[in-house]
Design an enzyme around this catalytic site. Structure first.
Site, PDB file in Angstrom:
ATOM      1  N   GLU A 208       0.842  -1.190   0.000  1.00  0.00           N
ATOM      2  CA  GLU A 208       0.000   0.000   0.000  1.00  0.00           C
ATOM      3  C   GLU A 208       0.880   1.243   0.000  1.00  0.00           C
ATOM      4  OE1 GLU A 208      -2.099   0.847   3.764  1.00  0.00           O
ATOM      5  OE2 GLU A 208      -1.498  -1.164   4.375  1.00  0.00           O
TER       6      GLU A 208
ATOM      7  N   CYS B  43      -3.536  -3.512   4.457  1.00  0.00           N
ATOM      8  CA  CYS B  43      -2.601  -4.537   4.966  1.00  0.00           C
ATOM      9  C   CYS B  43      -2.993  -5.957   4.545  1.00  0.00           C
ATOM     10  CB  CYS B  43      -2.533  -4.479   6.483  1.00  0.00           C
ATOM     11  SG  CYS B  43      -1.955  -2.918   7.102  1.00  0.00           S
TER      12      CYS B  43
ATOM     13  N   HIS C 230      -2.319  -9.964  12.378  1.00  0.00           N
ATOM     14  CA  HIS C 230      -1.798  -8.711  11.823  1.00  0.00           C
ATOM     15  C   HIS C 230      -1.501  -7.809  13.023  1.00  0.00           C
ATOM     16  CE1 HIS C 230      -1.297  -4.956   9.863  1.00  0.00           C
ATOM     17  NE2 HIS C 230      -2.417  -4.444  10.361  1.00  0.00           N
TER      18      HIS C 230
HETATM   19  P1  HMG Z   1      -3.664   7.002  21.464  1.00  0.00           P
HETATM   20  O1  HMG Z   1      -4.813   7.928  21.468  1.00  0.00           O
HETATM   21  O2  HMG Z   1      -2.336   7.618  21.568  1.00  0.00           O
HETATM   22  O3  HMG Z   1      -3.681   5.956  22.600  1.00  0.00           O
HETATM   23  O4  HMG Z   1      -3.786   6.110  20.120  1.00  0.00           O
HETATM   24  P2  HMG Z   1      -4.422   5.829  24.007  1.00  0.00           P
HETATM   25  O5  HMG Z   1      -4.411   7.116  24.736  1.00  0.00           O
HETATM   26  O6  HMG Z   1      -5.718   5.119  23.829  1.00  0.00           O
HETATM   27  O7  HMG Z   1      -3.387   4.829  24.690  1.00  0.00           O
HETATM   28  C1  HMG Z   1      -3.098   3.597  24.100  1.00  0.00           C
HETATM   29  C2  HMG Z   1      -3.055   2.573  25.244  1.00  0.00           C
HETATM   30  O8  HMG Z   1      -1.962   2.913  26.099  1.00  0.00           O
HETATM   31  C3  HMG Z   1      -4.306   2.593  26.131  1.00  0.00           C
HETATM   32  O9  HMG Z   1      -4.547   1.251  26.514  1.00  0.00           O
HETATM   33  C4  HMG Z   1      -3.874   3.372  27.346  1.00  0.00           C
HETATM   34  O10 HMG Z   1      -4.588   3.055  28.542  1.00  0.00           O
HETATM   35  C5  HMG Z   1      -2.418   2.938  27.450  1.00  0.00           C
HETATM   36  P3  HMG Z   1      -5.957   0.557  26.134  1.00  0.00           P
HETATM   37  O11 HMG Z   1      -7.022   1.361  26.752  1.00  0.00           O
HETATM   38  O12 HMG Z   1      -6.035   0.599  24.603  1.00  0.00           O
HETATM   39  O13 HMG Z   1      -5.818  -0.841  26.651  1.00  0.00           O
HETATM   40  N1  HMG Z   1      -1.570   3.888  28.183  1.00  0.00           N
HETATM   41  C6  HMG Z   1      -0.632   3.514  29.075  1.00  0.00           C
HETATM   42  N2  HMG Z   1      -0.242   2.304  29.506  1.00  0.00           N
HETATM   43  C7  HMG Z   1       0.785   2.242  30.419  1.00  0.00           C
HETATM   44  N3  HMG Z   1       1.402   3.363  30.910  1.00  0.00           N
HETATM   45  C8  HMG Z   1       1.035   4.604  30.490  1.00  0.00           C
HETATM   46  C9  HMG Z   1      -0.021   4.707  29.542  1.00  0.00           C
HETATM   47  N4  HMG Z   1      -0.617   5.750  28.911  1.00  0.00           N
HETATM   48  C10 HMG Z   1      -1.569   5.230  28.090  1.00  0.00           C
HETATM   49  N5  HMG Z   1       1.651   5.675  30.975  1.00  0.00           N
HETATM   50  C11 HMG Z   1      -3.833   4.337  18.564  1.00  0.00           C
HETATM   51  C12 HMG Z   1      -3.530   4.734  20.000  1.00  0.00           C
HETATM   52  C13 HMG Z   1      -3.549   2.882  18.360  1.00  0.00           C
HETATM   53  C14 HMG Z   1      -5.315   4.614  18.285  1.00  0.00           C
HETATM   54  C15 HMG Z   1      -2.946   5.202  17.622  1.00  0.00           C
HETATM   55  O14 HMG Z   1      -1.600   4.882  17.822  1.00  0.00           O
HETATM   56  C16 HMG Z   1      -3.275   5.027  16.153  1.00  0.00           C
HETATM   57  O15 HMG Z   1      -4.184   5.676  15.620  1.00  0.00           O
HETATM   58  N6  HMG Z   1      -2.527   4.129  15.415  1.00  0.00           N
HETATM   59  C17 HMG Z   1      -2.755   3.880  13.987  1.00  0.00           C
HETATM   60  C18 HMG Z   1      -3.998   3.064  13.732  1.00  0.00           C
HETATM   61  C19 HMG Z   1      -3.831   1.607  14.088  1.00  0.00           C
HETATM   62  O16 HMG Z   1      -2.742   1.096  14.233  1.00  0.00           O
HETATM   63  N7  HMG Z   1      -4.976   0.890  14.167  1.00  0.00           N
HETATM   64  C20 HMG Z   1      -4.970  -0.526  14.446  1.00  0.00           C
HETATM   65  C21 HMG Z   1      -6.179  -1.248  13.859  1.00  0.00           C
HETATM   66  S1  HMG Z   1      -6.376  -0.929  12.113  1.00  0.00           S
HETATM   67  C22 HMG Z   1      -5.139  -1.896  11.366  1.00  0.00           C
HETATM   68  O17 HMG Z   1      -4.564  -2.730  11.995  1.00  0.00           O
HETATM   69  C23 HMG Z   1      -4.826  -1.607   9.945  1.00  0.00           C
HETATM   70  C24 HMG Z   1      -3.538  -0.836   9.693  1.00  0.00           C
HETATM   71  O18 HMG Z   1      -2.432  -1.687   9.862  1.00  0.00           O
HETATM   72  C25 HMG Z   1      -3.550  -0.210   8.305  1.00  0.00           C
HETATM   73  C26 HMG Z   1      -3.872  -1.072   7.095  1.00  0.00           C
HETATM   74  O19 HMG Z   1      -4.668  -1.992   7.100  1.00  0.00           O
HETATM   75  O20 HMG Z   1      -3.348  -0.708   6.051  1.00  0.00           O
HETATM   76  C27 HMG Z   1      -3.365   0.311  10.664  1.00  0.00           C
END
Ligand code: HMG
Length: 386
Positions: free
Chosen positions: A81, A113, A235
């Site tokens: 991609e 992906c 994945h």
């Molecule tokens: P965010 O807003 O930074 O994260 O985005 P958050 O505030 O929700 O924190 C993440 C986790 O860390 C949470 O845990 C927090 O509690 C924890 P959860 O509630 O999820 O269990 N946390 C802590 N833990 C320990 N100590 C601390 C601490 N602070 C917070 N101090 C997000 C996270 C993944 C949404 C962001 O990084 C993102 O948008 N990433 C890109 C999208 C993505 O990877 N999506 C995955 C599914 S889609 C997919 O897999 C397809 C893809 O590969 C693309 C394709 O297909 O081409 C992406």
């Protein structure tokens, strides 16, 4: 007797550079535990100027053709991609760099992906019609999100090359699969953008929803029961996503989660990051390289591509897989990397592909056999280093 077809050999390649997420945490004033424990990631692979999806792909496939030869490879399917051209398939550059014969076809596939899984399914069908032939499937991607966005810590890159053949030496793939397709805007990248757009939280929900549907379809199509599997590969956009997915699947099946179900399959991804199409297959390599007791074991595989298409499928590890791993090479590729400081990471991140036909000559940074020497008159110039 049923014909056995599957992944005969598999090899990955990553660049020489990585950003430790501790550097990003310090720069952005974030507790590093958010990355280490919250999303389960430690480092992300970063490509230098002379690396792109073609060099990653050719470098991933090179050990396969060098060690096992090019005989009977008559198709190259390139899943990505991170396209470099709207028309010409990246597979053609790889075909040339690997010195494949002119009567071998070369095509590129896209669906976020997921497309490497589509390529494998196509290859399985092709080989069933043409026993004895081999298809080289390569998944190669560079994951790039906006700087200072929540997604920045989930970048990465890498390529996995897989030879699909009869009587495979690594893993025979089962006939039963389960798929789920649904039109959603969780992650996408319009043609005019270098970085992906993403609705992060929604994307994680869609991943779990697609898993549930694909699993149900896999069951309806006669797949293995949950308890048949000792290992699951997902994945992995970040490793915590795989942990959550596995907990979700166990809950649906009223089972307890064992850490050993998924841990070996996450070792490499934690220090490489999201390699998009390559991610699931990097997880499979991580499992095969880090466990010596898998012969004859059924392994579950879940592929997810935003947008979205998902597939649940499975395979049985071959008896002599230990002899055909590229484990030493893989482990060296990871251990012999250099850490980047934040400014060099930014320099690599910003390196432009000229859009006006002007020339760039790239400094030599890439440690692989193939590099992108430059771009001249809208044409990419690939060279062989050694
Ligand atoms: P965010 O807003 O930074 O994260 O985005 P958050 O505030 O929700 O924190 C993440 C986790 O860390 C949470 O845990 C927090 O509690 C924890 P959860 O509630 O999820 O269990 N946390 C802590 N833990 C320990 N100590 C601390 C601490 N602070 C917070 N101090 C997000 C996270 C993944 C949404 C962001 O990084 C993102 O948008 N990433 C890109 C999208 C993505 O990877 N999506 C995955 C599914 S889609 C997919 O897999 C397809 C893809 O590969 C693309 C394709 O297909 O081409 C992406």
């Amino acid at each position: 007797m049923t014909q056995s077809i599957g992944i005969d050999l598999l090899s990955f390649y990553i660049p020489q550079y990585y950003l430790d997420l501790g550097v990003l945490a310090e720069r952005n004033n974030i507790d590093v535990n958010k990355f280490h424990r919250g999303i389960g990631q430690e480092q992300m692979a970063i490509p230098p100027h002379d690396e792109d999806i073609v060099t990653l792909a050719a470098n991933a496939a090179y050990p396969i053709v060098e060690q096992y030869g090019r005989d009977n490879i008559d198709t190259v399917l390139f899943a990505t991609e991170t396209g470099i051209d709207q028309s010409k398939a990246a597979a053609i550059y790889v075909h040339k760099l690997l010195d494949l014969p002119a009567n071998c076809r070369a095509v590129e596939l896209k669906q976020a992906c997921y497309s490497a899984t589509a390529a494998i399914q196509m290859a399985l069908g092709y080989i069933a019609r043409h026993p004895g032939k081999k298809v080289l499937v390569i998944a190669s991607d560079i994951s790039r999100y906006d700087l200072d966005s929540p997604a920045e810590a989930t970048q990465g890159c890498g390529a996995v090359a897989m030879l699909i053949a009869e009587n495979p030496r690594m893993i025979a793939l089962d006939l039963a699969t389960g798929t789920h397709t649904e039109d959603v805007m969780d992650f996408w990248r319009p043609n005019y953008r270098k970085t992906a757009l993403v609705d992060g939280k929604f994307s994680t929900q869609m991943y779990l929803r697609a898993l549930e549907h694909a699993w149900q379809d896999y069951q309806d199509n006669g797949g293995h029961a949950y308890s048949d599997f000792t290992h699951y590969c997902y994945h992995l956009p970040f490793s915590k996503m795989g942990i959550k997915a596995h907990q979700h699947l166990a809950r649906i099946n009223e089972q307890e989660v064992q850490e050993s179900d998924t841990d070996a399959g996450m070792i490499y991804n934690r220090v490489i990051g999201n390699s998009y199409t390559a991610s699931l297959y990097l997880s499979l390599i991580s499992l095969l390289d880090n466990r010596d007791d898998l012969a004859g074991q059924p392994v579950a595989l879940f592929s997810y591509g935003s947008g979205c298409v998902a597939e649940f499928f499975s395979g049985v590890v071959s008896d002599d897989y230990l002899e055909h791993r590229f484990r030493t090479r893989h482990q060296r590729l990871i251990s012999e990397r250099e850490a980047l400081d934040y400014d060099t990471y930014l320099e690599y991140w910003h390196h432009p592909d000229p859009t006006d036909g002007s020339s760039v000559t790239n400094p030599t940074c890439n440690r692989g056999t193939f590099r992108l020497a430059g771009i001249d008159g809208h044409k990419r110039q690939y060279t062989r280093c050694c």
